[in-house]
Design a protein around this motif. Structure first.
Motif, PDB file in Angstrom:
ATOM      1  N   GLU A  13       0.834  -1.211   0.000  1.00 46.00           N
ATOM      2  CA  GLU A  13       0.000   0.000   0.000  1.00 46.00           C
ATOM      3  C   GLU A  13       0.864   1.254   0.000  1.00 46.00           C
ATOM      4  OE1 GLU A  13      -2.441  -0.555   3.415  1.00 46.00           O
ATOM      5  OE2 GLU A  13      -3.639  -2.153   2.481  1.00 46.00           O
ATOM      6  N   LEU A  14       1.931   1.239   0.810  1.00 49.28           N
ATOM      7  CA  LEU A  14       2.838   2.398   0.832  1.00 49.28           C
ATOM      8  C   LEU A  14       3.514   2.578  -0.522  1.00 49.28           C
ATOM      9  CD1 LEU A  14       4.702   2.347   4.286  1.00 49.28           C
ATOM     10  CD2 LEU A  14       3.426   4.251   3.301  1.00 49.28           C
ATOM     11  N   GLN A  15       3.957   1.490  -1.109  1.00 48.95           N
ATOM     12  CA  GLN A  15       4.641   1.565  -2.395  1.00 48.95           C
ATOM     13  C   GLN A  15       3.690   2.063  -3.484  1.00 48.95           C
ATOM     14  OE1 GLN A  15       8.036   0.829  -2.186  1.00 48.95           O
ATOM     15  NE2 GLN A  15       7.989   1.979  -4.097  1.00 48.95           N
ATOM     16  N   SER A  16       2.421   1.656  -3.379  1.00 44.60           N
ATOM     17  CA  SER A  16       1.421   2.116  -4.343  1.00 44.60           C
ATOM     18  C   SER A  16       1.210   3.625  -4.236  1.00 44.60           C
ATOM     19  CB  SER A  16       0.104   1.378  -4.095  1.00 44.60           C
ATOM     20  OG  SER A  16      -0.885   1.809  -4.995  1.00 44.60           O
ATOM     21  N   ARG A  17       1.203   4.139  -3.011  1.00 53.46           N
ATOM     22  CA  ARG A  17       1.055   5.584  -2.813  1.00 53.46           C
ATOM     23  C   ARG A  17       2.246   6.343  -3.396  1.00 53.46           C
ATOM     24  NH1 ARG A  17       0.007   6.311   3.426  1.00 53.46           N
ATOM     25  NH2 ARG A  17       0.330   8.515   2.879  1.00 53.46           N
ATOM     26  N   ILE A  18       3.430   5.780  -3.225  1.00 55.42           N
ATOM     27  CA  ILE A  18       4.644   6.409  -3.782  1.00 55.42           C
ATOM     28  C   ILE A  18       4.558   6.448  -5.304  1.00 55.42           C
ATOM     29  CG2 ILE A  18       7.138   6.106  -4.087  1.00 55.42           C
ATOM     30  CD1 ILE A  18       7.169   4.894  -1.219  1.00 55.42           C
ATOM     31  N   ASP A  19       4.132   5.345  -5.906  1.00 59.69           N
ATOM     32  CA  ASP A  19       4.017   5.274  -7.373  1.00 59.69           C
ATOM     33  C   ASP A  19       2.974   6.270  -7.888  1.00 59.69           C
ATOM     34  OD1 ASP A  19       5.924   3.301  -7.362  1.00 59.69           O
ATOM     35  OD2 ASP A  19       4.483   1.643  -7.447  1.00 59.69           O
ATOM     36  N   GLU A  20       1.855   6.378  -7.166  1.00 59.66           N
ATOM     37  CA  GLU A  20       0.809   7.327  -7.568  1.00 59.66           C
ATOM     38  C   GLU A  20       1.321   8.763  -7.514  1.00 59.66           C
ATOM     39  OE1 GLU A  20      -2.517   6.592  -5.052  1.00 59.66           O
ATOM     40  OE2 GLU A  20      -2.927   4.614  -5.929  1.00 59.66           O
ATOM     41  N   LEU A  21       2.070   9.078  -6.455  1.00 62.27           N
ATOM     42  CA  LEU A  21       2.641  10.422  -6.334  1.00 62.27           C
ATOM     43  C   LEU A  21       3.572  10.731  -7.498  1.00 62.27           C
ATOM     44  CD1 LEU A  21       3.542  11.026  -2.560  1.00 62.27           C
ATOM     45  CD2 LEU A  21       2.128  12.485  -4.005  1.00 62.27           C
ATOM     46  N   ARG A  22       4.402   9.767  -7.842  1.00 60.15           N
ATOM     47  CA  ARG A  22       5.358   9.974  -8.934  1.00 60.15           C
ATOM     48  C   ARG A  22       4.635  10.168 -10.269  1.00 60.15           C
ATOM     49  NH1 ARG A  22       9.577   5.482  -6.633  1.00 60.15           N
ATOM     50  NH2 ARG A  22      10.961   6.929  -5.523  1.00 60.15           N
ATOM     51  N   GLU A  23       3.559   9.421 -10.475  1.00 65.50           N
ATOM     52  CA  GLU A  23       2.794   9.584 -11.710  1.00 65.50           C
ATOM     53  C   GLU A  23       2.115  10.950 -11.762  1.00 65.50           C
ATOM     54  OE1 GLU A  23       0.066   6.402 -12.313  1.00 65.50           O
ATOM     55  OE2 GLU A  23       1.629   4.860 -12.253  1.00 65.50           O
ATOM     56  N   THR A  24       1.594  11.408 -10.602  1.00 69.73           N
ATOM     57  CA  THR A  24       0.916  12.699 -10.536  1.00 69.73           C
ATOM     58  C   THR A  24       1.852  13.837 -10.901  1.00 69.73           C
ATOM     59  OG1 THR A  24      -0.532  11.861  -8.789  1.00 69.73           O
ATOM     60  CG2 THR A  24      -0.385  14.258  -9.022  1.00 69.73           C
ATOM     61  N   LEU A  39       7.812   8.880   2.536  1.00 73.81           N
ATOM     62  CA  LEU A  39       7.077   7.625   2.378  1.00 73.81           C
ATOM     63  C   LEU A  39       8.017   6.450   2.103  1.00 73.81           C
ATOM     64  CD1 LEU A  39       3.985   8.776   0.281  1.00 73.81           C
ATOM     65  CD2 LEU A  39       4.004   8.084   2.679  1.00 73.81           C
ATOM     66  N   GLN A  40       9.081   6.701   1.311  1.00 78.41           N
ATOM     67  CA  GLN A  40      10.032   5.635   1.009  1.00 78.41           C
ATOM     68  C   GLN A  40      10.774   5.196   2.255  1.00 78.41           C
ATOM     69  OE1 GLN A  40      10.358   4.186  -2.286  1.00 78.41           O
ATOM     70  NE2 GLN A  40      11.168   2.674  -0.841  1.00 78.41           N
ATOM     71  N   ALA A  41      11.140   6.159   3.101  1.00 81.05           N
ATOM     72  CA  ALA A  41      11.815   5.825   4.366  1.00 81.05           C
ATOM     73  C   ALA A  41      10.894   4.998   5.260  1.00 81.05           C
ATOM     74  CB  ALA A  41      12.248   7.107   5.077  1.00 81.05           C
ATOM     75  N   LYS A  42       9.607   5.365   5.262  1.00 78.61           N
ATOM     76  CA  LYS A  42       8.625   4.626   6.054  1.00 78.61           C
ATOM     77  C   LYS A  42       8.458   3.205   5.505  1.00 78.61           C
ATOM     78  CE  LYS A  42       3.902   5.036   7.848  1.00 78.61           C
ATOM     79  NZ  LYS A  42       2.647   5.843   7.830  1.00 78.61           N
ATOM     80  N   SER A  43       8.421   3.093   4.171  1.00 76.69           N
ATOM     81  CA  SER A  43       8.293   1.781   3.534  1.00 76.69           C
ATOM     82  C   SER A  43       9.510   0.901   3.824  1.00 76.69           C
ATOM     83  CB  SER A  43       8.122   1.957   2.021  1.00 76.69           C
ATOM     84  OG  SER A  43       8.082   0.709   1.368  1.00 76.69           O
ATOM     85  N   ASP A  44      10.703   1.484   3.738  1.00 77.93           N
ATOM     86  CA  ASP A  44      11.936   0.733   4.001  1.00 77.93           C
ATOM     87  C   ASP A  44      11.983   0.230   5.442  1.00 77.93           C
ATOM     88  OD1 ASP A  44      12.690   1.190   1.415  1.00 77.93           O
ATOM     89  OD2 ASP A  44      14.079   2.834   1.886  1.00 77.93           O
ATOM     90  N   LYS A  45      11.543   1.083   6.367  1.00 79.21           N
ATOM     91  CA  LYS A  45      11.535   0.680   7.788  1.00 79.21           C
ATOM     92  C   LYS A  45      10.534  -0.441   8.019  1.00 79.21           C
ATOM     93  CE  LYS A  45      11.072   2.416  12.523  1.00 79.21           C
ATOM     94  NZ  LYS A  45      10.239   1.272  12.958  1.00 79.21           N
ATOM     95  N   LEU A  46       9.367  -0.329   7.388  1.00 75.72           N
ATOM     96  CA  LEU A  46       8.347  -1.363   7.536  1.00 75.72           C
ATOM     97  C   LEU A  46       8.834  -2.687   6.950  1.00 75.72           C
ATOM     98  CD1 LEU A  46       5.513  -2.027   8.488  1.00 75.72           C
ATOM     99  CD2 LEU A  46       4.628  -1.186   6.302  1.00 75.72           C
ATOM    100  N   LEU A  47       9.514  -2.618   5.799  1.00 69.65           N
ATOM    101  CA  LEU A  47      10.072  -3.827   5.181  1.00 69.65           C
ATOM    102  C   LEU A  47      11.119  -4.457   6.094  1.00 69.65           C
ATOM    103  CD1 LEU A  47      10.154  -5.578   2.557  1.00 69.65           C
ATOM    104  CD2 LEU A  47      12.016  -4.094   1.789  1.00 69.65           C
ATOM    105  N   ARG A  48      11.997  -3.617   6.651  1.00 72.72           N
ATOM    106  CA  ARG A  48      13.050  -4.095   7.547  1.00 72.72           C
ATOM    107  C   ARG A  48      12.447  -4.746   8.793  1.00 72.72           C
ATOM    108  NH1 ARG A  48      15.987  -0.073   6.568  1.00 72.72           N
ATOM    109  NH2 ARG A  48      15.076   1.256   8.163  1.00 72.72           N
ATOM    110  N   ASP A  49      11.452  -4.101   9.389  1.00 66.43           N
ATOM    111  CA  ASP A  49      10.819  -4.631  10.602  1.00 66.43           C
ATOM    112  C   ASP A  49      10.072  -5.926  10.314  1.00 66.43           C
ATOM    113  OD1 ASP A  49      11.796  -2.442  11.924  1.00 66.43           O
ATOM    114  OD2 ASP A  49       9.890  -1.341  11.971  1.00 66.43           O
TER     115      ASP A  49
END
Length: 315
Positions: A13-24, A39-49
């Motif tokens: 879901e986080l990655q999808s939001r990042i992709d949508e932002l980039r497209e916008t 958002l990417q930092a948040k996604s990376d932390k969530l992936l790591r955890d």
């Protein structure tokens, strides 16, 4: 973009939001760099955890991920001058188990492994990595060749198990697996086995009875699949997560039990997220293991292999 597993939905879901932002902001009219970075930092932390506390069942799902590197990827990334050898000289050629001579960091070796395939057509052609008797007999033939020429053997294990079909049983599946395991144990040359995805049942051990057994951080290795175990014990595959927990299928559990020797680290989020880095890590581990065995003679190698497997489970 990587295919996300069920337990990775919050990351997806986080990655999808990042992709949508980039497209916008694709036309550059809006500056979204700071928001994307947050958002990417948040996604990376969530992936790591998430990956720091995977359950055995979640590791099983990662080990089965369709985008993990396969045998052909390891051959392309680690070995030079690969010469594919085919056929068991008795029945035919099994595409689930491939092997041949190659060069690895200055050494001539023999490499054998399971190939699952990476799309529908190739998965059918390679029978999803489930070897038939002719595949294990081909492996035996190649191991005997390596022994004759004094070449180390490297095996890459990635199978849910040997093919369970009637035709395989008619052609002597159990005997072929037993003979392949015997061939591993009788080699007078160094043998390094690496569980790179699934290590399932006799189909795995037939290529994994080596002097050193390596295993990727998120690979699994067991006598039966969690679903198969759950179906036997609880009459339902829905109990697969409980079965995976009880069976100690993870690299961390198996290292503690002495079943494997080395855990090979994977990139954050699994080998499928950075195949090149995963392949390089495995290459370093294989190189180190071969270096440890380089000065041992045939008798010492056979004795070490025998003692290693006899010690498993000893209290």
């Amino acid at each position: 973009m990587a295919t996300f597993l069920d337990f990775e939905k919050p990351i997806a879901e986080l990655q999808s939001r990042i992709d949508e932002l980039r497209e916008t902001a694709a036309d550059g009219a809006v500056d979204i760099d700071s928001e994307v970075a947050r958002l990417q930092a948040k996604s990376d932390k969530l992936l790591r955890d998430t990956y720091a506390k995977l359950t055995p069942w979640q590791k099983t799902q990662v080990a089965r991920h369709g985008e993990r590197p396969h045998f052909k990827d390891y051959v392309a990334g680690l070995f030079d001058d690969f010469m594919l050898l085919s056929g068991d000289r008795a029945f035919g050629d099994d595409q689930a188990i491939l092997g041949g001579f190659a060069h690895f960091r200055g050494r001539k070796i023999l490499v054998i492994g399971h190939e699952k395939g990476d799309d529908t057509a190739s998965r059918l052609r390679h029978n999803f990595g489930m070897g038939k008797p002719e595949g294990y007999r081909k492996a035996i033939r190649l191991m005997h060749l390596a022994d004759r020429f004094g070449l180390p053997v490297v095996t890459l294990v990635d199978t849910s198990g040997a093919f369970p079909g009637v035709q395989a049983e008619e052609r002597g599946q159990a005997e072929a697996i037993a003979r392949s395991t015997e061939a591993c144990l009788s080699l007078g040359v160094p043998m390094i086995s690496a569980v790179v995805g699934e290590g399932g049942s006799g189909g795995a051990i037939a290529l994994a009875a080596g002097n050193k057994v390596l295993m990727f951080e998120h690979a699994v290795y067991s006598v039966i699949s969690p679903e198969g175990c759950a179906s036997i014990l609880w009459r339902t595959a829905d109990k697969a997560p409980e079965a995976a927990e009880a069976m100690k299928v993870t690299a961390q559990d198996l290292k503690g039990l002495g079943v494997i020797d080395t855990i090979v680290p994977e990139p954050l989020g699994g080998a499928h997220r950075d195949p090149a880095l995963a392949i390089a890590s495995l290459g370093d581990a294989i190189d180190g293991a071969l270096g440890e065995l380089g000065n041992q003679g045939p008798a010492e190698l056979r004795r070490g292999r025998r003692e290693k497997f006899l010690a498993i489970g000893r209290v």
